[in-house]
Design a protein around this motif. Structure first.
Motif, mmCIF file in Angstrom:
data_model
loop_
_atom_site.group_PDB
_atom_site.id
_atom_site.type_symbol
_atom_site.label_atom_id
_atom_site.label_comp_id
_atom_site.label_asym_id
_atom_site.label_seq_id
_atom_site.Cartn_x
_atom_site.Cartn_y
_atom_site.Cartn_z
ATOM 1 N N GLN A 114 0.344 -1.079 -0.168
ATOM 2 C CA GLN A 114 0.215 0.137 -0.215
ATOM 3 C C GLN A 114 1.116 1.356 -0.126
ATOM 4 N N MET A 115 1.916 1.669 0.367
ATOM 5 C CA MET A 115 3.179 2.671 0.773
ATOM 6 C C MET A 115 3.774 2.943 -0.517
ATOM 7 N N GLU A 116 4.023 1.472 -0.571
ATOM 8 C CA GLU A 116 5.015 1.615 -2.959
ATOM 9 C C GLU A 116 3.811 2.480 -3.277
ATOM 10 N N GLU A 117 2.087 1.658 -3.658
ATOM 11 C CA GLU A 117 1.531 2.027 -3.978
ATOM 12 C C GLU A 117 0.996 3.261 -4.511
ATOM 13 N N ALA A 118 1.121 4.196 -3.593
ATOM 14 C CA ALA A 118 0.844 4.942 -2.827
ATOM 15 C C ALA A 118 2.044 5.892 -3.084
ATOM 16 N N ARG A 119 3.111 5.941 -3.343
ATOM 17 C CA ARG A 119 3.651 6.592 -3.234
ATOM 18 C C ARG A 119 4.322 6.804 -4.967
ATOM 19 N N MET A 120 4.111 5.782 -5.984
ATOM 20 C CA MET A 120 3.934 5.792 -6.843
ATOM 21 C C MET A 120 3.474 6.513 -7.487
ATOM 22 N N ALA A 121 2.195 6.724 -7.232
ATOM 23 C CA ALA A 121 0.920 7.656 -7.538
ATOM 24 C C ALA A 121 1.034 9.081 -6.790
ATOM 25 N N LEU A 122 1.609 9.190 -6.349
ATOM 26 C CA LEU A 122 2.219 10.948 -6.035
ATOM 27 C C LEU A 122 3.012 11.009 -6.516
ATOM 28 N N GLY A 123 4.437 10.115 -7.187
ATOM 29 C CA GLY A 123 5.482 10.795 -7.789
ATOM 30 C C GLY A 123 6.501 10.287 -6.863
#
Length: 252
Positions: A114-123
């Protein structure tokens, strides 16, 4: 009669060979004392992983047991140098202790994903605070999970290479002299594969891997050299380890 003074004249390698031949308890005790520094060093390096659930004294006590077991299991024909062999097992032992003490969340992998997906979404340049806020997580917990993720990735990569070495060794009889060149070739092939995997990384990932594992700098020192934040170095390192695991898994 065997004396400690006689043992002190021997190198570590000579003592290991002596113990494997004789099984002398005094030789084993001397080896444990000589390798105790490895436990203390790793316990200090990984303090951030177990702090709050375990004491360093607990880690050192368990580490002594790990060394004793490692001395019995070590095979110089199959394994790396004993220092490398036992260091890997002590790191794994610490992770196992953390798991047993329920420090690691049951849904650890789900949270990290979940953390990795959120970071990818934010940049890629987003801050820890921004990512943590986007998933409703306390930033301290976010950073603790991130550190654990890096360590787990490193251990997984270590085990991946180590398991392949052991699998190859089981296929080749150590008593068969004709198999030794093939055995050496296969082990070298695994190392060569890892070298090629590192070359496949992005330039900044290669640099972080080199500074961390070859130059043995910590995350803070690497951050100063590259002029970025320590959490950013941790992210690059974690990403590089995942890429290496994926690359190796395609061949092993």
């Amino acid at each position: 009669m065997l004396s400690t003074e006689k043992l002190k004249d021997k190198t570590n390698e000579e003592l290991l060979a002596w113990y494997q031949e004789s099984g002398e308890l005094l030789v084993k005790q001397e080896l444990v004392m000589r390798y105790l520094y490895i436990v203390k060093t790793i316990a200090s390096q990984m303090r951030g992983v177990y702090a709050g659930s375990l004491q360093m004294e607990d880690i050192i006590n368990e580490g002594v047991i790990a060394i004793m077991k490692g001395i019995d299991r070590y095979d110089p024909e199959r394994d790396n140098k004993f220092e490398t062999f036992i260091s890997r097992r002590i790191r794994g032992m610490i992770i196992d202790l953390v798991r047993k003490n329920d420090w690691m969340p049951r849904d650890f992998r789900k949270q990290v994903r979940q953390m990795e997906e959120a970071r990818m979404a934010l940049g890629g340049e987003s801050t820890d605070e921004e990512v943590a806020e986007s998933i409703g997580m306390d930033v301290k917990k976010y950073r603790k999970l991130q550190r654990m993720s890096v360590i787990m990735n490193v251990l997984s990569l270590d085990m991946l290479v180590d398991d392949e070495d052991e699998h190859q060794s089981l296929q080749l009889s150590s008593k068969d002299a004709s198999s030794q060149p093939e055995k050496a070739f296969l082990r070298e092939e695994s190392r060569q594969l890892l070298s090629e995997a590192v070359k496949s990384l992005k330039e900044k990932e290669q640099l972080v891997i080199s500074l961390y594992y070859v130059e043995e700098l910590n995350m803070g020192q690497i951050a100063e050299i590259l002029g970025v934040s320590e959490p950013r170095i941790s992210q690059i390192h974690s990403s590089a380890i995942r890429r290496l695991k994926a690359y190796m898994s395609n061949y092993i």
